[in-house]
Enzyme design. Structure first.
Site, short mmCIF file in Angstrom:
data_model
loop_
_atom_site.label_atom_id
_atom_site.label_comp_id
_atom_site.label_asym_id
_atom_site.label_seq_id
_atom_site.Cartn_x
_atom_site.Cartn_y
_atom_site.Cartn_z
N HIS A 20 0.66 25.36 -15.16
CA HIS A 20 2.04 25.71 -15.55
C HIS A 20 2.54 25.18 -16.89
CE1 HIS A 20 3.73 27.68 -11.76
NE2 HIS A 20 2.43 27.57 -11.58
N ASP A 120 10.44 26.12 -15.92
CA ASP A 120 9.49 26.78 -15.02
C ASP A 120 10.31 27.31 -13.84
OD1 ASP A 120 6.18 26.36 -14.37
OD2 ASP A 120 7.50 27.02 -12.75
#
Ligand code: UDP
Length: 506
Positions: A20, A120
């Site tokens: 990520h 995120d």
């Protein structure tokens, strides 16, 4: 590009697990270059930042500053080996406070208030945080878009599956990644795991068995991480815009239309781990593990590249063992990205016996490895980034999906695009892997008699993929062409990126 106001300050909040942070940092760097008057502060845990900045190919612009925030692991606490969820849950529990402290530090240092949270999408608490701060929230979705739809429709999927299994929660039983039916449900004679998800817009090619546990279990899971994932579908409609690590052109229109109707805005900015056209490896990030020179000495399309991505979850020990045995017996040259702590799982003497056949490294410059002419097959867990890096490198895949969106991606690779094969029975066995290698690398290799004799699987796969239909390598080129076109100046990503620059600049 949109005019940027000189006092804008974007706080970029990373989810420090798996792949990520890489695409998020790349996105932040691209935005910082496009909006030079906007200040960007990038917040991540110390461990993740260390790895990220030592392996990322992104050049950090001057208006982007990295900061470290607490990882939530109490001092002196020893994490339980083999339980990656523990670290995740500790991080998530502490994250709102850790990021708040980090942002206070950045505001004090720059003298600029935070004007936007670019986070995120797994950091669902940022929705409330942005609302309290009266600023925009722009979440970034890293996995496959299909997986976002699954999260958007978790309740519907869960209820439909429970009913199909014989009614209520009792119908579902999940063991590892496989869906089992409880005896009561089995009696009903229904086989729901293979049913297509036709009732979810854009997911008609997927099946119930492709869903990860966190979606099938709905809200009944116990970990903080799972309940966080469960909340995603509910909070994203409140975001100013949801950003996708993908190209709109590669996804079904029904999927995009549906997500667009649910969210305030949905912007596809392309793959953030890939820069197209494909650039050479920057000299500042040389290939420390020597993968590229090693590949230079191999024959074209001869090498198996093996990687299971960045996450802690990998196939079980006995599968690693079988994979290693198959590699050795196949005589196929291999390059294996394998962290040191997994080496002990390998068969005794394997490293010694294969020292001239293969190379094992803790980290490979994967996009460049997959673009190397020597690589003939990618043995992968089917992470979304890995799959498209393989496509751009024109390398067919052997799929062993593990978690999250992996099963969806494998379904596309194997069934829809026909650019890879699964491992027989869904798990690595020595013979199954030998057959898969044979299918993808072709008939010309030296293979053991045992494998030459097991024709059923090979013939089926070969006829399906190599003879009756077009070869995998040809099909991959078609998809690559679509990716390259989507990444060009007339692609949607070009326009959506400009829109995003406008969103964060004002
Ligand atoms: N990666 C890499 N070198 C390695 C292993 C992985 O550069 O040795 C990169 C890979 O190129 C990809 C990312 O890590 O961009 C993995 O992302 P993916 O979505 O495939 O899987 P995840 O790690 O999220 O499961």
């Amino acid at each position: 590009m949109a005019q940027s106001s000189p006092d804008q300050h974007v706080a970029v909040l990373a989810f420090p697990f798996g792949c990520h942070p890489w695409p998020l940092l790349n996105l932040a760097c691209r935005l910082a270059c496009a909006a030079p008057k906007v200040r960007f502060s990038f917040f991540n845990t110390p461990k993740s930042n260390l790895k990220l900045f030592s392996t990322s190919h992104a050049e950090s612009p001057q208006n982007l500053t990295p900061y470290v925030v607490a990882d939530g692991v109490p001092q002196g606490h020893v994490l339980t080996p083999g339980n990656p969820l523990e670290e995740l849950d500790l991080f998530l529990k502490a994250a709102p406070e850790s990021f708040r402290k980090g942002m206070d530090m950045a505001v004090a240092k720059t003298g600029r208030k935070i004007s936007c949270l670019l986070t995120d999408a797994f950091l669902v608490f940022a929705c409330e945080m942005a609302r309290d701060m009266h600023i925009k929230w722009v979440p970034f979705w890293v996995p496959a878009p299909y997986y976002l739809s699954a999260h958007r429709y978790t309740d519907l999927i869960h209820d439909t599956y429970s009913n199909a299994c014989g009614g209520g929660e009792d119908g579902i039983n999940i063991d590892g990644n496989s869906i089992l039916r409880k005896p009561e449900a089995q009696k009903s004679g229904i086989e729901p795991a293979d049913k297509a998800l036709e009732f979810v817009p854009g997911l008609s090619k997927m099946r119930f068995r492709d869903l990860p546990q966190e979606v099938l279990l709905g809200d009944s899971s116990s970990s903080l991480f799972s309940s966080t994932l469960y909340r995603i579908g509910g909070v994203l409609p409140q975001a100013t815009a949801v950003i996708m690590n993908s190209f709109q052109e590669l996804n079904p229109a029904t999927l995009t239309d549906d997500l667009k109707s649910k969210f305030q805005d949905l912007l596809y900015v392309g793959f953030l781990t890939l820069t197209l056209p494909f650039p050479p490896l920057p000299p500042s990030h040389s290939d420390a593990t020597g993968c590229l020179p090693w590949l230079d000495n191999q024959k074209p399309t001869s090498v198996a590249y093996i990687s299971f991505g960045t996450v802690a979850a990998v196939p079980p020990d006995h599968e690693f063992f079988a994979l290693a045995e198959a590699l050795q017996e196949s005589h196929v040259p291999f390059l294996w990205s394998l962290r040191d702590n997994f080496k002990e799982i390998l068969p005794t003497g394997f490293l010694q016996r294969t020292r001239t056949q293969g190379k094992i490294v803790p980290w490979a410059p994967q996009t460049h490895v997959l673009a190397h002419r020597a690589v003939g097959v990618h043995v992968t867990h089917c992470g979304y980034n890995s799959v498209f890096e393989s496509i751009v490198g024109e390398v067919p895949m052997i799929c062993r999906p593990i978690l999250g969106d992996n099963m969806f991606n494998a379904r596309m690779v194997e069934d829809d695009w026909g650019i890879g094969v699964g491992v027989e029975g869904g798990v690595f066995t020595k013979n199954g892997m030998l057959k898969s290698l044979k299918v993808v690398l072709g008939q010309g290799k030296r293979m053991p008699q045992e494998t030459r004799d097991t024709k059923d699987f090979v013939l089926k796969a070969v006829l399906g993929h190599e003879q009756g239909k077009r070869p995998m390598r040809e099909k991959i080129k078609d998809i690559k062409d679509r990716v390259v076109k989507a990444a060009g100046p007339n692609g949607i990503a070009f326009k959506d990126f400009k829109t995003l620059v406008g969103v964060i600049s004002k």
